[in-house]
Design a protein around this motif. Structure first.
Motif, PDB file in Angstrom:
ATOM      1  N   PRO A 168       0.813  -1.222   0.000  1.00 12.21           N
ATOM      2  CA  PRO A 168       0.000   0.000   0.000  1.00 12.21           C
ATOM      3  C   PRO A 168       0.846   1.271   0.000  1.00 12.21           C
ATOM      4  CG  PRO A 168      -0.798  -1.565   1.624  1.00 12.21           C
ATOM      5  CD  PRO A 168       0.501  -2.099   1.136  1.00 12.21           C
ATOM      6  N   ASP A 169       2.023   1.248   0.664  1.00 14.90           N
ATOM      7  CA  ASP A 169       2.910   2.396   0.564  1.00 14.90           C
ATOM      8  C   ASP A 169       4.058   2.024  -0.355  1.00 14.90           C
ATOM      9  OD1 ASP A 169       4.613   4.488   0.755  1.00 14.90           O
ATOM     10  OD2 ASP A 169       5.259   4.041   2.807  1.00 14.90           O
ATOM     11  N   GLN A 170       4.051   2.584  -1.570  1.00 12.19           N
ATOM     12  CA  GLN A 170       5.033   2.203  -2.577  1.00 12.19           C
ATOM     13  C   GLN A 170       6.464   2.579  -2.211  1.00 12.19           C
ATOM     14  OE1 GLN A 170       3.839   0.604  -5.557  1.00 12.19           O
ATOM     15  NE2 GLN A 170       2.035   0.502  -4.272  1.00 12.19           N
ATOM     16  N   SER A 171       6.623   3.559  -1.312  1.00  8.88           N
ATOM     17  CA  SER A 171       7.978   3.995  -0.985  1.00  8.88           C
ATOM     18  C   SER A 171       8.574   3.161   0.144  1.00  8.88           C
ATOM     19  CB  SER A 171       7.982   5.467  -0.588  1.00  8.88           C
ATOM     20  OG  SER A 171       7.344   5.618   0.666  1.00  8.88           O
ATOM     21  N   GLY A 172       7.755   2.385   0.844  1.00  7.07           N
ATOM     22  CA  GLY A 172       8.245   1.561   1.936  1.00  7.07           C
ATOM     23  C   GLY A 172       8.457   2.328   3.233  1.00  7.07           C
ATOM     24  N   LEU A 173       7.999   3.582   3.282  1.00  7.21           N
ATOM     25  CA  LEU A 173       8.188   4.392   4.490  1.00  7.21           C
ATOM     26  C   LEU A 173       7.282   3.914   5.618  1.00  7.21           C
ATOM     27  CD1 LEU A 173       9.491   6.968   5.743  1.00  7.21           C
ATOM     28  CD2 LEU A 173       7.500   8.216   4.932  1.00  7.21           C
ATOM     29  N   ILE A 174       6.011   3.725   5.289  1.00  7.82           N
ATOM     30  CA  ILE A 174       5.045   3.292   6.297  1.00  7.82           C
ATOM     31  C   ILE A 174       4.859   1.794   6.190  1.00  7.82           C
ATOM     32  CG2 ILE A 174       2.709   3.585   7.173  1.00  7.82           C
ATOM     33  CD1 ILE A 174       2.636   6.284   5.831  1.00  7.82           C
ATOM     34  N   GLU A 175       5.091   1.102   7.320  1.00  9.52           N
ATOM     35  CA  GLU A 175       4.927  -0.350   7.309  1.00  9.52           C
ATOM     36  C   GLU A 175       3.649  -0.741   8.032  1.00  9.52           C
ATOM     37  OE1 GLU A 175       8.524  -1.899   8.919  1.00  9.52           O
ATOM     38  OE2 GLU A 175       9.706  -1.127   7.247  1.00  9.52           O
ATOM     39  N   GLY A 176       3.205  -1.967   7.769  1.00  9.14           N
ATOM     40  CA  GLY A 176       2.047  -2.492   8.496  1.00  9.14           C
ATOM     41  C   GLY A 176       0.713  -1.986   7.993  1.00  9.14           C
ATOM     42  N   LEU A 177       0.692  -1.492   6.772  1.00  9.03           N
ATOM     43  CA  LEU A 177      -0.588  -1.046   6.202  1.00  9.03           C
ATOM     44  C   LEU A 177      -1.351  -2.255   5.666  1.00  9.03           C
ATOM     45  CD1 LEU A 177       0.504   2.120   4.220  1.00  9.03           C
ATOM     46  CD2 LEU A 177      -1.109   2.078   6.114  1.00  9.03           C
ATOM     47  N   LYS A 178      -2.664  -2.174   5.733  1.00  8.54           N
ATOM     48  CA  LYS A 178      -3.480  -3.232   5.144  1.00  8.54           C
ATOM     49  C   LYS A 178      -3.313  -3.203   3.627  1.00  8.54           C
ATOM     50  CE  LYS A 178      -7.226  -3.170   8.513  1.00  8.54           C
ATOM     51  NZ  LYS A 178      -8.511  -2.532   8.795  1.00  8.54           N
ATOM     52  N   LYS A 179      -3.462  -4.389   3.035  1.00  5.85           N
ATOM     53  CA  LYS A 179      -3.417  -4.422   1.574  1.00  5.85           C
ATOM     54  C   LYS A 179      -4.633  -3.711   1.026  1.00  5.85           C
ATOM     55  CE  LYS A 179      -0.794  -8.663   1.064  1.00  5.85           C
ATOM     56  NZ  LYS A 179      -0.789 -10.036   0.612  1.00  5.85           N
ATOM     57  N   ILE A 180      -4.445  -3.097  -0.106  1.00  2.00           N
ATOM     58  CA  ILE A 180      -5.571  -2.408  -0.728  1.00  2.00           C
ATOM     59  C   ILE A 180      -6.426  -3.431  -1.461  1.00  2.00           C
ATOM     60  CG2 ILE A 180      -6.251  -0.669  -2.411  1.00  2.00           C
ATOM     61  CD1 ILE A 180      -3.435   0.603  -1.889  1.00  2.00           C
ATOM     62  N   VAL A 181      -7.687  -3.494  -1.106  1.00  2.00           N
ATOM     63  CA  VAL A 181      -8.583  -4.425  -1.792  1.00  2.00           C
ATOM     64  C   VAL A 181      -9.204  -3.707  -2.987  1.00  2.00           C
ATOM     65  CG1 VAL A 181     -10.602  -5.898  -1.575  1.00  2.00           C
ATOM     66  CG2 VAL A 181      -9.079  -5.552   0.389  1.00  2.00           C
ATOM     67  N   VAL A 182      -8.877  -4.213  -4.160  1.00  2.00           N
ATOM     68  CA  VAL A 182      -9.447  -3.604  -5.365  1.00  2.00           C
ATOM     69  C   VAL A 182     -10.823  -4.226  -5.613  1.00  2.00           C
ATOM     70  CG1 VAL A 182      -9.073  -3.111  -7.802  1.00  2.00           C
ATOM     71  CG2 VAL A 182      -7.124  -3.412  -6.277  1.00  2.00           C
ATOM     72  N   PRO A 183     -11.870  -3.425  -5.630  1.00  2.00           N
ATOM     73  CA  PRO A 183     -13.198  -3.987  -5.831  1.00  2.00           C
ATOM     74  C   PRO A 183     -13.342  -4.576  -7.233  1.00  2.00           C
ATOM     75  CG  PRO A 183     -13.284  -1.593  -5.828  1.00  2.00           C
ATOM     76  CD  PRO A 183     -11.885  -1.974  -5.473  1.00  2.00           C
TER      77      PRO A 183
END
Ligand SMILES: [Zn+2]
Ligand SMILES: [Zn+2]
Length: 278
Positions: A168-183
């Motif tokens: 979810p964060d392409q730069s890798g700065l923020i960790e532990g984000l939920k995966k983005i669910v594409v509808p």
């Protein structure tokens, strides 16, 4: 700045004191936070364009609209609030965006560290660089179309970034984000909600169109073919209007006797489940 009497303020550019001219008002910017009096700003920007900060030896350049009225009495408060506003609008994740509370706490800690870094000037450059990388990687950068080579190459890089939804964060700065669910892709909107477009009342066959049925003269009629209708469409439209909803059936209309007519209408109406229209 030289020592001033209590409550007195002085413009570092023109050295005017507030005690001497009570109407003195100051402007600040969000970069070096130098307080310059309004008349100095007006004088410097009289010719338009960008100019360096009028504070002695300050090398920051600004457009005039970067200078604004100070909101808070204390410059440090002003500065911190601006930094927070800027960072919070970039790193704008909620607890719901994270896989667990721990990951969210780590994120808050990281954000607070960034605020402090910029506020105290420790690792400010590295912090700004990380923020910019984050913005670039996540498509948060608005590129002004000034036509310069730098902006063009940046635009290119952003637009060619392929988004991998596993990160979810392409730069890798923020960790532990939920995966983005594409509808799932929705089917095209159907205003009739599945109602068949098929018409029960008549069928236009290709044979019928080709046969000499008297249609030929209408095919050239501008009244029927205007506004992009082709002849078949116009024919369909007028037949639909003539027969739809009226419970009129061609076979029935063709019958000879009125008595026969009445029974056939009733029979036809029952057959298609309509109430007797007569
Ligand atoms: Zn001044
Ligand atoms: Zn300055």
């Amino acid at each position: 700045m030289e020592a001033l009497a209590d409550g007195d303020e002085q413009c570092p550019a023109c050295l005017t004191r507030k005690s001497a001219s009570p109407n003195l008002r100051f402007k600040i910017n969000n970069k070096c936070y130098h307080r310059i009096c309004e008349s100095c700003i007006d004088r410097v920007y009289a010719s338009g364009g960008q100019h360096t900060c009028p504070y002695p030896h300050c090398k920051n350049t600004f457009w005039k609209n970067a200078w604004r009225t100070q909101t808070f009495e204390d410059l440090n408060v002003e500065k911190e609030i601006n930094i927070r506003r800027d960072i919070y609008s970039t790193l704008n994740k909620d607890e719901d965006d994270f896989i667990n509370k721990r990951a969210y706490d780590d994120f808050l800690e990281l954000r607070e560290m960034f605020v402090m870094n910029l506020l105290l000037g420790t690792e400010a450059q590295a912090t700004r660089r990380k923020l910019n990388e984050y913005k670039e990687a996540n498509g948060l950068v608005r590129h002004k179309d000034d036509g310069s080579a730098a902006s063009k190459s940046k635009t290119k890089r952003t637009s060619t970034t392929t988004v991998d939804h596993n990160y979810p964060d392409q730069s890798g700065l923020i960790e532990g984000l939920k995966k983005i669910v594409v509808p799932d892709v929705l089917p095209p909107y159907d205003p009739l909600e599945g109602m068949p477009i098929h018409k029960d009342y008549f069928t236009i066959t290709d044979d019928g169109m080709d046969m000499d049925t008297g249609y030929e003269q209408y095919k050239k009629d501008d009244m029927l073919t205007v506004e992009g209708y082709d002849f078949r469409e116009a024919l369909e439209e007028s037949l639909t209007r003539a027969f739809a909803g009226l419970g009129v059936f061609v076979q029935v209309e063709k019958s000879n006797t009125l008595a026969d007519h009445a029974t056939k209408v009733a029979a036809a109406a029952t057959a298609v489940g309509l109430d007797d229209p007569f």
